[in-house]
Design an enzyme around this catalytic site. Sequence first.
Site, PDB file in Angstrom:
ATOM      1  N   TYR A  19      46.771  14.451  76.027  1.00 41.53           N
ATOM      2  CA  TYR A  19      46.978  13.591  77.190  1.00 41.53           C
ATOM      3  C   TYR A  19      47.700  12.294  76.847  1.00 41.53           C
ATOM      4  CZ  TYR A  19      42.804  11.594  75.074  1.00 41.53           C
ATOM      5  OH  TYR A  19      41.907  11.064  74.179  1.00 41.53           O
ATOM      6  N   SER A  21      50.014  10.515  73.164  1.00 40.74           N
ATOM      7  CA  SER A  21      51.235  10.523  72.352  1.00 40.74           C
ATOM      8  C   SER A  21      51.593  11.889  71.775  1.00 40.74           C
ATOM      9  CB  SER A  21      51.120   9.509  71.220  1.00 40.74           C
ATOM     10  OG  SER A  21      50.174   9.932  70.263  1.00 40.74           O
ATOM     11  N   LEU A  22      50.727  12.892  71.904  1.00 40.39           N
ATOM     12  CA  LEU A  22      51.052  14.246  71.435  1.00 40.39           C
ATOM     13  C   LEU A  22      51.790  15.071  72.489  1.00 40.39           C
ATOM     14  CD1 LEU A  22      47.770  15.145  69.513  1.00 40.39           C
ATOM     15  CD2 LEU A  22      50.004  14.653  68.525  1.00 40.39           C
ATOM     16  N   GLU A  89      44.111  11.986  64.367  1.00 42.26           N
ATOM     17  CA  GLU A  89      43.301  11.348  65.414  1.00 42.26           C
ATOM     18  C   GLU A  89      42.093  10.580  64.860  1.00 42.26           C
ATOM     19  OE1 GLU A  89      44.239  10.960  68.352  1.00 42.26           O
ATOM     20  OE2 GLU A  89      45.468  12.655  68.972  1.00 42.26           O
TER      21      GLU A  89
END
Length: 149
Positions: A19, A21-22, A89
């Site tokens: 949801y 920066s990926l 993460e």
Amino acid sequence: MARGHFKRIEPFGEYLFVYGSLKKGFDNHKLLTKYSRRIGKAKTLGKFAMFKDSFDNYPYLIQKPINKVEGELYKIYRKELLDAIDEFEGAPDYYQRKKIKIKTHRGVSFAYAYMQENKKIPEKQKSLKVWEDNTDYKIEKLHNFLEKL
């Protein structure tokens, strides 16, 4: 004559809901280019709260029923990739990887999502439904910060 040695790869297939920066087109999407496949746009089936960090660099989810959050669903084909994303993460120390229900054009699936536990709702922020990459806003905020120094 010696024969080549092949590493046996165990079958793997997990879904990952992203949801921030990926997502495709965002800064860290390159982490998902190998050993994964984009399923498409997705939305959480349940409600969560999504807020931006204090520098507006990235969002985080907390388990508070406020909004359905929009993102993307990926199928991860190698455990090493999921391990690398965990490390990126900061899981399990900063983010915790949890399975949640996600809805796509293909129906409902369980997928991993990264969340923060024991995080309080920021007083001056409204919960977001979608994270947008607003580079101009970030540059303006950086300039304002630097002018104060």
